[in-house]
Design a protein around this motif. Structure first.
Motif, PDB file in Angstrom:
ATOM      1  N   ARG A 156       0.973  -1.134  -0.034  1.00 46.22           N
ATOM      2  CA  ARG A 156      -0.023  -0.049   0.119  1.00 46.22           C
ATOM      3  C   ARG A 156       0.896   1.184  -0.040  1.00 46.22           C
ATOM      4  NH1 ARG A 156      -3.262  -3.588   2.974  1.00 46.22           N
ATOM      5  NH2 ARG A 156      -5.260  -3.740   2.275  1.00 46.22           N
ATOM      6  N   GLU A 212      -2.901   1.006  -4.104  1.00 44.45           N
ATOM      7  CA  GLU A 212      -2.538  -0.336  -3.798  1.00 44.45           C
ATOM      8  C   GLU A 212      -1.856  -1.125  -4.918  1.00 44.45           C
ATOM      9  OE1 GLU A 212      -6.377  -1.423  -0.942  1.00 44.45           O
ATOM     10  OE2 GLU A 212      -6.351  -2.119  -2.825  1.00 44.45           O
ATOM     11  N   MET A 235      -4.016   6.876   2.034  1.00 48.18           N
ATOM     12  CA  MET A 235      -3.720   5.863   0.750  1.00 48.18           C
ATOM     13  C   MET A 235      -3.748   6.481  -0.638  1.00 48.18           C
ATOM     14  SD  MET A 235      -4.854   1.885   0.416  1.00 48.18           S
ATOM     15  CE  MET A 235      -5.232   1.751   2.064  1.00 48.18           C
TER      16      MET A 235
END
Ligand SMILES: [Zn+2]
Ligand SMILES: [Zn+2]
Length: 285
Positions: free
Chosen positions: A234, A253, A250
């Motif tokens: 991530r 991914e 974030m």
């Protein structure tokens, strides 16, 4: 699409002695037509226990892997499922207790390993030193006794005795009374029994982890079709809506294949393209 078709109608050995198959087997049967067996005399306690007589060696996933391999060797089957739980602070919210369960599938014929995972803050993990039966019963009621069992540790450090799987009030009262009489400080240590067959809340998390395992089996590699194409990394750095500097949220991914090594970046996995200025270190220090 071969998506885990080679698992259909196979036999899986479930590495458990705490009736975790009640959570795992129905899902395997429904989703993959897998028939489950539970090896007789399979002592998972040698891999570590919650009641601290045996310390767990290795990480949660390593322990699950060892259990699965042991079940394959014991039964002569080629497919095994093992699960392993842990209790501790939630990884994102440190003051909140949580239960993390992993359910690992190991297929020896295909050399395949896929890991399902679930984290829940719905756990009754708790302990207390009590000095009366009333105090013990109040604690018991709080943790969902008798559906959820208790463990009592009686006596002093040099000669302590552990009672597990306590699940009725008379039995609890007896243990507390004799325990109080036996210890120097007139107290008994009580804790929740976290073994799956004495802990319905844990069984629910094991069920969630099994469903996650099925989801992962159904995600196959776009290059080679190998099942279990899943997040391997991530990346933080979602830009702030105002100043466009990277935040700790974030950004992407990375999904990867364990067979051919193919990788794919998925941007904005949480569905947001910018971070709120309130979450930005520069706009809101
Ligand atoms: Zn900003
Ligand atoms: Zn691949």
């Amino acid at each position: 699409m071969m998506t885990a078709d080679f698992l259909k109608e196979r036999v899986a050995a479930i590495a458990t002695m705490h009736r975790k198959e009640r959570a795992i087997a129905p899902i395997l049967a429904e989703k993959l037509a897998i028939r489950s067996i539970v090896p007789q005399n399979f002592n998972t306690d040698r891999f570590g226990t919650f009641t601290r007589e045996i310390k767990r060696k290795g990480t949660q996933i390593e322990t699950a892997r060892l259990k699965a391999i042991a079940a394959i060797e014991l039964t002569g089957e080629t497919l095994a499922i093992a699960s392993e739980g842990s209790f501790g602070p939630h990884p994102a919210i440190p003051f909140l207790p949580s239960n993390r369960e992993v359910v690992l599938l190991h297929d020896r014929t295909m050399d395949l390993e896929v890991i399902g995972e679930a984290i829940s803050t719905k756990t009754n993990y708790s302990h207390r030193r009590v000095s009366s039966v009333e105090e013990a019963l109040a604690f018991a009621e709080n943790i969902g006794f008798p559906e959820h069992g208790l463990v009592a540790i009686v006596g002093d450090r040099e000669n302590e005795e552990i009672f597990k799987g306590i699940n009725n009030s008379e039995q609890l009262a007896d243990i507390i009374e004799t325990g109080i009489a036996r210890s120097a400080d007139k107290k008994v240590h009580l804790e929740t029994d976290m073994r799956a067959h004495f802990n319905p809340l844990r069984l629910q998390v094991i069920e969630q982890a099994t469903l996650d395992l099925i989801r992962k089996l159904e995600c196959s590699c776009p290059e080679c079709d190998w099942p279990g194409f899943d997040v391997i990394e991530r990346k933080a750095g979602l830009p702030c809506e105002w100043c466009h500097l990277p935040t700790s949220l974030m950004l992407a991914e990375i999904h990867g294949c364990k067979k051919c090594g193919f990788k794919q970046e998925v941007l904005f996995p949480q569905g947001r393209k910018t971070a709120n200025p309130g979450e930005c270190h520069y706009c809101n220090p």
